[in-house]
Design a protein around this motif. Structure first.
Motif, mmCIF file in Angstrom:
data_model
loop_
_atom_site.group_PDB
_atom_site.id
_atom_site.type_symbol
_atom_site.label_atom_id
_atom_site.label_comp_id
_atom_site.label_asym_id
_atom_site.label_seq_id
_atom_site.Cartn_x
_atom_site.Cartn_y
_atom_site.Cartn_z
ATOM 1 N N TYR A 45 2.009 -9.218 -2.762
ATOM 2 C CA TYR A 45 0.795 -9.559 -2.005
ATOM 3 C C TYR A 45 -0.480 -9.280 -2.799
ATOM 4 O O TYR A 45 -1.483 -9.967 -2.670
ATOM 5 N N ARG A 46 -0.467 -8.230 -3.620
ATOM 6 C CA ARG A 46 -1.584 -7.820 -4.472
ATOM 7 C C ARG A 46 -2.882 -7.608 -3.681
ATOM 8 O O ARG A 46 -3.895 -8.249 -3.938
ATOM 9 N N PRO A 47 -2.869 -6.691 -2.733
ATOM 10 C CA PRO A 47 -4.083 -6.453 -1.937
ATOM 11 C C PRO A 47 -5.149 -5.687 -2.718
ATOM 12 O O PRO A 47 -4.834 -4.907 -3.623
ATOM 13 N N GLN A 48 -6.392 -5.918 -2.349
ATOM 14 C CA GLN A 48 -7.479 -5.108 -2.918
ATOM 15 C C GLN A 48 -7.658 -3.797 -2.149
ATOM 16 O O GLN A 48 -8.252 -2.855 -2.649
ATOM 17 N N LEU A 49 -7.151 -3.760 -0.911
ATOM 18 C CA LEU A 49 -7.244 -2.553 -0.091
ATOM 19 C C LEU A 49 -5.902 -2.308 0.586
ATOM 20 O O LEU A 49 -5.309 -3.236 1.147
ATOM 21 N N ILE A 50 -5.428 -1.067 0.502
ATOM 22 C CA ILE A 50 -4.183 -0.669 1.167
ATOM 23 C C ILE A 50 -4.513 0.482 2.117
ATOM 24 O O ILE A 50 -5.037 1.516 1.674
ATOM 25 N N GLU A 51 -4.234 0.286 3.395
ATOM 26 C CA GLU A 51 -4.434 1.374 4.355
ATOM 27 C C GLU A 51 -3.079 1.946 4.766
ATOM 28 O O GLU A 51 -2.213 1.224 5.251
ATOM 29 N N VAL A 52 -2.926 3.244 4.586
ATOM 30 C CA VAL A 52 -1.713 3.961 4.971
ATOM 31 C C VAL A 52 -1.939 4.565 6.350
ATOM 32 O O VAL A 52 -2.926 5.275 6.566
ATOM 33 N N GLU A 53 -1.032 4.288 7.268
ATOM 34 C CA GLU A 53 -1.176 4.789 8.633
ATOM 35 C C GLU A 53 -0.451 6.121 8.804
ATOM 36 O O GLU A 53 0.774 6.181 8.797
ATOM 37 N N ASN A 54 -1.240 7.209 8.899
ATOM 38 C CA ASN A 54 -0.743 8.510 9.358
ATOM 39 C C ASN A 54 0.266 9.193 8.444
ATOM 40 O O ASN A 54 0.959 10.113 8.889
ATOM 41 N N ARG A 55 0.380 8.776 7.187
ATOM 42 C CA ARG A 55 1.330 9.402 6.265
ATOM 43 C C ARG A 55 0.611 9.777 4.970
ATOM 44 O O ARG A 55 0.633 9.039 3.986
ATOM 45 N N PRO A 56 -0.050 10.949 4.930
ATOM 46 C CA PRO A 56 -0.857 11.314 3.756
ATOM 47 C C PRO A 56 -0.076 11.373 2.449
ATOM 48 O O PRO A 56 -0.637 11.103 1.382
ATOM 49 N N ARG A 57 1.236 11.699 2.505
ATOM 50 C CA ARG A 57 1.995 11.819 1.256
ATOM 51 C C ARG A 57 2.125 10.494 0.511
ATOM 52 O O ARG A 57 2.397 10.486 -0.692
ATOM 53 N N LEU A 58 1.957 9.384 1.191
ATOM 54 C CA LEU A 58 2.066 8.086 0.521
ATOM 55 C C LEU A 58 0.843 7.753 -0.330
ATOM 56 O O LEU A 58 0.912 6.907 -1.210
ATOM 57 N N PRO A 93 -1.082 9.343 -2.791
ATOM 58 C CA PRO A 93 -1.044 9.461 -4.260
ATOM 59 C C PRO A 93 -0.068 8.471 -4.901
ATOM 60 O O PRO A 93 -0.356 7.918 -5.976
ATOM 61 N N LEU A 94 1.065 8.242 -4.252
ATOM 62 C CA LEU A 94 2.036 7.288 -4.792
ATOM 63 C C LEU A 94 1.427 5.892 -4.904
ATOM 64 O O LEU A 94 1.554 5.222 -5.941
ATOM 65 N N LEU A 95 0.770 5.453 -3.857
ATOM 66 C CA LEU A 95 0.186 4.111 -3.869
ATOM 67 C C LEU A 95 -0.976 4.017 -4.860
ATOM 68 O O LEU A 95 -1.184 2.955 -5.469
ATOM 69 N N LYS A 96 -1.722 5.093 -5.038
ATOM 70 C CA LYS A 96 -2.795 5.075 -6.045
ATOM 71 C C LYS A 96 -2.222 4.917 -7.449
ATOM 72 O O LYS A 96 -2.802 4.222 -8.290
ATOM 73 N N ARG A 97 -1.066 5.562 -7.691
ATOM 74 C CA ARG A 97 -0.449 5.420 -9.011
ATOM 75 C C ARG A 97 0.114 4.020 -9.212
ATOM 76 O O ARG A 97 -0.022 3.432 -10.292
ATOM 77 N N ARG A 126 -4.467 18.854 0.261
ATOM 78 C CA ARG A 126 -5.733 18.616 -0.447
ATOM 79 C C ARG A 126 -5.562 17.553 -1.523
ATOM 80 O O ARG A 126 -6.437 16.701 -1.716
ATOM 81 N N ALA A 127 -4.421 17.579 -2.225
ATOM 82 C CA ALA A 127 -4.174 16.579 -3.267
ATOM 83 C C ALA A 127 -4.024 15.191 -2.651
ATOM 84 O O ALA A 127 -4.559 14.207 -3.174
ATOM 85 N N CYS A 128 -3.314 15.097 -1.545
ATOM 86 C CA CYS A 128 -3.096 13.800 -0.900
ATOM 87 C C CYS A 128 -4.396 13.234 -0.339
ATOM 88 O O CYS A 128 -4.706 12.050 -0.523
ATOM 89 N N LEU A 129 -5.145 14.090 0.343
ATOM 90 C CA LEU A 129 -6.414 13.632 0.900
ATOM 91 C C LEU A 129 -7.404 13.300 -0.213
ATOM 92 O O LEU A 129 -8.174 12.334 -0.111
ATOM 93 N N GLY A 130 -7.384 14.087 -1.269
ATOM 94 C CA GLY A 130 -8.295 13.845 -2.380
ATOM 95 C C GLY A 130 -8.035 12.529 -3.086
ATOM 96 O O GLY A 130 -8.947 11.929 -3.669
ATOM 97 N N ALA A 131 -6.784 12.065 -3.046
ATOM 98 C CA ALA A 131 -6.438 10.794 -3.698
ATOM 99 C C ALA A 131 -6.930 9.590 -2.909
ATOM 100 O O ALA A 131 -7.025 8.476 -3.462
ATOM 101 N N ALA A 132 -7.226 9.750 -1.643
ATOM 102 C CA ALA A 132 -7.653 8.630 -0.802
ATOM 103 C C ALA A 132 -9.081 8.236 -1.130
ATOM 104 O O ALA A 132 -9.945 9.088 -1.367
ATOM 105 N N ASP A 133 -9.339 6.938 -1.148
ATOM 106 C CA ASP A 133 -10.697 6.454 -1.353
ATOM 107 C C ASP A 133 -11.529 6.594 -0.079
ATOM 108 O O ASP A 133 -12.751 6.755 -0.152
ATOM 109 N N ARG A 134 -10.874 6.498 1.065
ATOM 110 C CA ARG A 134 -11.551 6.711 2.343
ATOM 111 C C ARG A 134 -10.522 7.206 3.351
ATOM 112 O O ARG A 134 -9.346 6.827 3.282
ATOM 113 N N ILE A 135 -10.977 8.050 4.285
ATOM 114 C CA ILE A 135 -10.089 8.599 5.306
ATOM 115 C C ILE A 135 -10.673 8.253 6.672
ATOM 116 O O ILE A 135 -11.785 8.675 7.010
#
Length: 380
Positions: free
Chosen positions: A81-94, A96-100, A128-137
C-alpha cells in the motif's frame, strides 16, 4: 495522502459482536475518505470479504491464526500500500517496529485506553521508547492525555485529544419505546439501565448493592443489566455469577440480558428512563455515556477518568464520588426517578451536548486538525 489504520486484530471491522477500538475505527475513518485515501487493517470473519470497502474506506482483512501471523500480514499489506501515514490503534509496542520498517512514513499511535501503557503491560523504560518513536500520539480524553504526560513528560507536544463519538440518528429514535416495553411486559416499570461488560471495573456490584434502597423508594423500578463478561459472547465468569447471586433475592426487580449486539443496543437505550455508568476507575472515555446521552437519557456516572468530560454534572445527569457510591448512587438515581421533568430536561440537554461535541463527524474533524498540526510542524 495515503493513510493506513492498523487495528489490534482481535475483532473484524466492522465489529458487530464487540471491540470498542474497532468500533471507533469503523465509524470515523470512513469520514476521512473525502480528504485522504484510507485503508483499515483488521482480521477477517465469516461473511466478510478479504478485501472490500466500508463507506469509502478500503478494508484489508487478514486470516491470521495468531498475533505473529496477523502482524506479518499487516506488514505485507503496508509494503504493497505504501502509506505516508500509519496509525497504530492501542498497541504502543508496534510503533518502533513500524518506524524501522517504514522510515519514510509518519507513524501515529492512537490510545483508546491506558490498558497497554500500564505497568502490568509494559515496563516504564520500554513505554518511553515506544511513545518516543511515535510522530504523534492521539488520545481519547484529557484524562488519558494527563496520564501519558505523567508517564513521559517530554511527550507533551506530540499529544492530541480526539474524542470518540456516536451516531445521533442511530441512537436517537425513541419512536418504538412503548412498543418495545409492552413486548417485554415492562410498560408500567421505571427502567434503570446498565450496558457494558460485566467486569469488576464497571462497578455493577455497587449498583446491585444500591437496589434495596431503590426498591424501597420505587417499588415499580426495574434494573436492566445488558452485557456479559466477554465481547461477543454470553459466557459467564466468576464475577458475573457473583452478580447473579447478589440479584437473586431481588429477581423481580432485576433483568439480565447476557449479550446484545451493538446494532440492537438503541432499542435497549430507547426503553430506559435512566442510564447508570458506575465505573470505578481507569475509564478513559466510555462510549456508553455518549450512546445513552444520544438516546436522550440522563446519566448517573462515577466521577472517574474521562467520564467528567462527557457528562456535565447537574446538567446532563449526575456525577457521583466513587468513594461515596453507597450513599450517592441510590440518591441520584432516585432523584431522577422521582422527577419526570428533570429526566426529560437532562435527557434533552445530553442529546444537545452530543450534537454539539460528540458525533463521529466531530471525531473525524478533530483527527484532521491533528493531521494539520503534524504536517504544519515541519518535522521531517
Amino acid at each position: 495522502m495515503r493513510a493506513a489504520f492498523v487495528t489490534p486484530g482481535a475483532y473484524p471491522v466492522p465489529a458487530p459482536r464487540g471491540g470498542s477500538v474497532e468500533r471507533v475505527v469503523e465509524n470515523f475513518v470512513p469520514l476521512l475518505a473525502d480528504r485522504l485515501e484510507v485503508c483499515i487493517y483488521g482480521r477477517t470473519a465469516k461473511g466478510l470479504p478479504r478485501r472490500g470497502m466500508l463507506h469509502g474506506a478500503r478494508c484489508e482483512r487478514l486470516r491470521a491464526p495468531g498475533k505473529r501471523a496477523y502482524l506479518s500480514g499487516v506488514l505485507a499489506g503496508l509494503r504493497a500500500y505504501r502509506p505516508q501515514l500509519i496509525e497504530v490503534e492501542n498497541r504502543p509496542r508496534l510503533v518502533p517496529l513500524l518506524k524501522r520498517r517504514f522510515p519514510g512514513a509518519r507513524v501515529w499511535l492512537h490510545l483508546h485506553s491506558n490498558t497497554f501503557i500500564s505497568g502490568k503491560a509494559i515496563s516504564p523504560a520500554e513505554l518511553r521508547a515506544c511513545l518516543g518513536a511515535a510522530d504523534r500520539i492521539i488520545v481519547n480524553s484529557r484524562f488519558l492525555k494527563a496520564d501519558v504526560e505523567r508517564r513521559s513528560p517530554s511527550l507533551a507536544s506530540k499529544l492530541g485529544v480526539v474524542y470518540p463519538g456516536v451516531d445521533p440518528v442511530w441512537f436517537g429514535a425513541p419512536a418504538l419505546r412503548e412498543h418495545l416495553r409492552i413486548a417485554q411486559g415492562w410498560q408500567h416499570r421505571q427502567i434503570v439501565l446498565f450496558a457494558g461488560r460485566l467486569i469488576p471495573l464497571k462497578g455493577v456490584h455497587h449498583l446491585l448493592a444500591a437496589l434495596p434502597a431503590l426498591v424501597r423508594r420505587h417499588p415499580n423500578m426495574l434494573l436492566v443489566i445488558v452485557g456479559s463478561p466477554f465481547y461477543g459472547s454470553s459466557r459467564t465468569s466468576a464475577y458475573s455469577r457473583k452478580l447473579l447471586r447478589m440479584a437473586r433475592p431481588w429477581r423481580r426487580y432485576v433483568h439480565f440480558e447476557p449479550y446484545v449486539s451493538h446494532d440492537r443496543m438503541p432499542a435497549w437505550f430507547g426503553m430506559a428512563d435512566v442510564a447508570v455508568v458506575p465505573s470505578l476507575r481507569r475509564e478513559a472515555f466510555g462510549l456508553v455515556n455518549v450512546e445513552a446521552m444520544a438516546s436522550g437519557l440522563p446519566v448517573v456516572a462515577c466521577r472517574v477518568g474521562g467520564i467528567a468530560e462527557i457528562v456535565e454534572d447537574g446538567v446532563t445527569g449526575f456525577l457521583v464520588d466513587p468513594r461515596r457510591l453507597t450513599a450517592e448512587l441510590p440518591d441520584r438515581i432516585s432523584q431522577l426517578l422521582d422527577d419526570e421533568a428533570l429526566r426529560t430536561r437532562m435527557g434533552a440537554m445530553g442529546r444537545e451536548r452530543i450534537l454539539e461535541r460528540f458525533t463521529w463527524r466531530h471525531t473525524a474533524d478533530r483527527w484532521l486538525a491533528e493531521l494539520e498540526r503534524d504536517v504544519g510542524s515541519g518535522r521531517p
